[in-house]
Structure formats: structure tokens, C-alpha cells
Scaffold this motif. Structure first.
Motif: not given
Length: 413
Positions: A113-117, A137-158
Motif C-alpha cells: 500500500d501507499l500511505v500518505i498524510s 476534507e474529512i473530520p478526524g482524517l489521519q491518512r490516505w492510502r492506495l491499496v489493491v483490493a480484488d485486483g484493482r487499486t482503490v482509495v481508502e482513508y483513516l
């Protein structure tokens, strides 16, 4: 702007020389003519008996091709400009302007995965269909990341936990690789901690269809060099020497880029390529040298030169694989600030026996060929090890790494 070529040094095309040394008479035969490699020098000399330890004396640190970094420092202290330093160490090259971007493999990010602030003006791009998405902008946001799910790159947030960010156009994931970009440098999180990078951060598949991902930093060539120079030369050295290092590092990067135009990355960030540390590695004096030489590279026959460099030549550079990397006497390397110009180390016989276990007990060593340049007839090409069980012929490089020597320019007492 042109760099003046130095006059070609005359090589003896064929000669025999006898030299009396401490180990007896040494007969030297110079073989070969001028070319991209130094002439071979066959050496016949008496064997050196090996006791519990051997003393190895030597010159230089590194392969010796191209620019000596301590030599560049010495030349600058003598008043040479950056152009003159480059002209000496890379004769036959010319200065030109070159820009473009670099794709740098970030080897420290070992996860998929690729994790950034979060960052101002942050966007994410699907490189498959070239769609760019502003990230909210998301309340309480700490990180964004790119990760592979089901063979595709998706965007997630923490926030409290990782959650999927749904793409506004309803796609289940990216068609191609994903890439972050912002209006400011990006903070990347790796297993070793956070590092800051200029430019873009890309989650790249190393091969089509792979679910593995590598992190790349894509940024302008000069911004890349700002993160290289402080790792390759002390920024506090004479400004003309640091400028020479900036041009050499920039040219080496451009040469590497030309070799790997289609590979998903063009250069790495370790000593296997050039050490690159991102924004955290930058130093003001080095940045000033990069900006003073902005865009300058050395060309040979219209293409970026293979500008090798090493710590110290020891007083002679070694012939490289290009005509602008000749073996030549280096009058700038020997000065009071260079601890690598001449050195001496003691090596236990057992260390060599462990490195070459088939030998048994090492009894004698004989140097059999050198490059012919400088004291002791120069760098060791080959040597022979006489053991109680077997003999072995090894290269100077093999012996250097087995013993932990600074270079292959050495003699054994």
C-alpha cells in the motif's frame, strides 16, 4: 556552453620495463592499445608469504572511474571552477541544458500500500483512464492510502479505522496505477517512519496484471538532484566542488533515465544507483549548488554521459567503459583533507581463509596483473592465492570485497 577537452594522454603501445622492488625483480609487459579500457599489465613477481596477519597498503577509495570527489574538493581549493573540474575528470564531454522528470523507486516502502498524510490541494489520479479526483476534507482524517483490493487499486482513508472512499463516478476501482499529488510536498509513511517528497507519489504495478505495488516518486530532475547531492558529498565543501557533484549526479540520473525509458522506474534511491533522501535529505548549501548549475548536464555525442564518480582516485583515475573515462594522473586528489589518498590496514589470514574456504590454510599471495598506472604499477587486476588444499586465481575486486579494502590499488607486505 562547451567544456574544453584535455589533450589526449600518450599511452605506450607496447613496452617492457624492469623494476627493482622490495619483493624482488618485477617484470612488466604492457599489452594493448588505447581504448575504453586500460591496457592489461601482466606482472611476474615473487610470492608473498602469509603470516597470521598481512599488512595491505593502498591508494584511493572506490572504483576510481571518472570524478574523484576528494579530487574535486582539492581542485576547487586550488582555484579551479566547476567547468574546469568537470573538464578534467570527464574530458571530451560538453555542457548542455536538460530537464524532464525522474521516476524514482522508493525502496524503503516495502509494503504494497501507499500511505500518505493529508495535504493541501491533494488529488488522486487513475493513470489508466487519466481521471483526476480532488480528495475531500474529512473530520478526524489521519491518512490516505492506495491499496489493491480484488485486483484493482482503490482509495481508502483513516479516521478511527480504514474505510473505502467511493469514487465519484462510481467505478469499483482504478483502471491503472494510482498517484497522489498536492500543492505541497507529500509525507509518505513507510515501515521505518515518515519521509517527505516533492512531486508525485505513485503506486505502481511492477508488471501488467500484478497485485504487487511499488512506490515511486515522480519529480523534476533538479528537485531530485537536491535530494541526492548531500548524500554524495558534504555540502560544506568548497562550492565549486559541490557544483561539480551536482552536475555529475544530474548527468548520471539523465543517463540512467535514457537507459530505462520504458521501465516503470528509472532509478532507485540507494547506493545501487544514487542515494536519494527526498526533502529530508536536502541541505541549503547543496541546494544552492544545484540551483547555480540548474539543468546542466554533460553530453557525449549528443547523449547524457555515464558520469561515474567515487570518493578518491588515490592519484590516478581508472579507465572506465567510455572514452571520457580515461586513466590519468590526478594531481588534485592528494591533499591534507583526504584520508583515502593513502591508507594501510592489517588483515587476519583467517578472514581470507573464511572468504575462500576451498584454500585450506593460506600460505602465499602473488599479484599477477595490474592496470599499470601509478605506484606499484597501479590497481590489481588479478592475484593468485596459494593454499594448503588448492590454489585460486581471483580478481582484484573479489579480493577487495573479501578483505574489506577501500580500492583495488594496493600492495601486500
Amino acid at each position: 556552453m562547451s567544456v574544453r577537452s584535455l589533450a589526449a594522454r600518450a599511452w605506450p603501445s607496447r613496452a617492457a620495463v624492469s623494476v627493482a622492488g622490495s619483493l624482488g625483480v618485477v617484470t612488466v609487459l604492457l599489452l594493448g592499445a588505447v581504448g575504453s579500457q586500460a591496457p592489461a599489465v601482466a606482472v611476474r613477481q615473487v610470492w608473498t608469504n602469509v603470516q597470521a596477519t598481512i599488512t595491505v597498503r593502498g591508494h584511493g577509495y572506490g572504483h576510481g572511474h571518472g570524478m574523484s570527489q576528494y579530487g574535486a574538493y582539492g581542485a576547487a581549493r586550488q582555484g579551479l571552477t566547476v567547468d574546469q573540474i568537470l573538464a578534467f575528470y570527464y574530458p571530451g564531454t560538453t555542457l548542455a541544458q536538460l530537464g524532464g522528470r525522474m521516476r524514482v523507486l522508493v525502496t524503503g516502502d516495502t509494503t504494497d500500500d501507499l500511505v500518505i498524510s493529508p495535504a493541501a490541494g491533494l488529488t488522486v489520479r487513475d493513470r489508466g483512464d487519466r481521471t483526476t479526483y480532488p480528495l475531500p476534507e474529512i473530520p478526524g482524517l489521519q491518512r490516505w492510502r492506495l491499496v489493491v483490493a480484488d485486483g484493482r487499486t482503490v482509495v481508502e482513508y483513516l479516521t478511527d479505522s480504514w474505510q473505502r472512499w467511493q469514487l465519484p463516478d462510481g467505478k469499483p476501482g482504478f483502471v491503472g496505477d494510482g498517484q497522489f499529488k498536492a500543492a505541497e510536498p507529500l509525507t509518505l509513511w513507510t515501515p521505518a517512519g515518515a519521509k517527505v517528497y516533492r512531486g508525485k507519489l505513485r503506486s505502481a504495478a511492477p508488471a501488467a496484471g500484478s497485485t504487487k505495488r511499488d512506490t515511486l516518486n515522480i519529480l523534476p530532475l533538479d528537485d531530485y538532484v537536491k535530494g541526492v547531492v548531500p548524500y554524495e558529498m558534504p555540502s560544506s565543501w568548497h562550492p565549486e566542488a559541490v557544483k561539480a557533484q551536482a552536475v555529475a549526479a544530474r548527468t548520471y540520473a539523465a543517463w540512467t533515465r535514457a537507459q530505462y525509458r520504458k521501465r516503470y522506474y528509472q532509478i532507485c534511491d540507494t547506493t545501487s544507483c544514487q542515494v536519494y533522501g527526498g526533502v529530508g535529505g536536502e541541505q541549503p548549501l547543496a541546494t544552492a549548488a544545484v540551483e547555480a548549475t540548474a539543468g546542466q548536464v554533460l553530453l557525449h555525442e549528443g547523449a547524457p554521459a555515464f558520469t561515474q564518480f567515487s570518493s578518491s582516485s588515490g592519484g590516478w583515475t581508472a579507465a572506465g567503459s567510455r572514452p571520457y573515462l580515461p586513466a590519468q594522473q590526478d594531481p588534485y586528489d592528494g591533499h591534507d583533507a583526504n584520508p583515502n589518498h593513502a591508507w594501510s590496514v592489517s588483515v587476519a589470514r583467517q578472514r581470507l581463509e573464511r572468504a575462500y574456504p576451498g584454500l585450506g590454510t593460506l600460505r602465499r599471495i602473488q599479484v599477477t596483473s595490474r592496470d599499470g598506472n601509478g605506484e606499484w604499477l597501479g590497481r590489481v587486476r588479478t592475484l593468485r592465492l596459494d593454499g594448503s588444499r588448492s590454489d585460486r586465481t581471483v580478481t582484484g575486486d573479489s579480493f577487495r570485497w573479501a578483505v574489506g579494502l577501500r580500492s583495488t590499488w594496493f600492495t601486500i607486505n
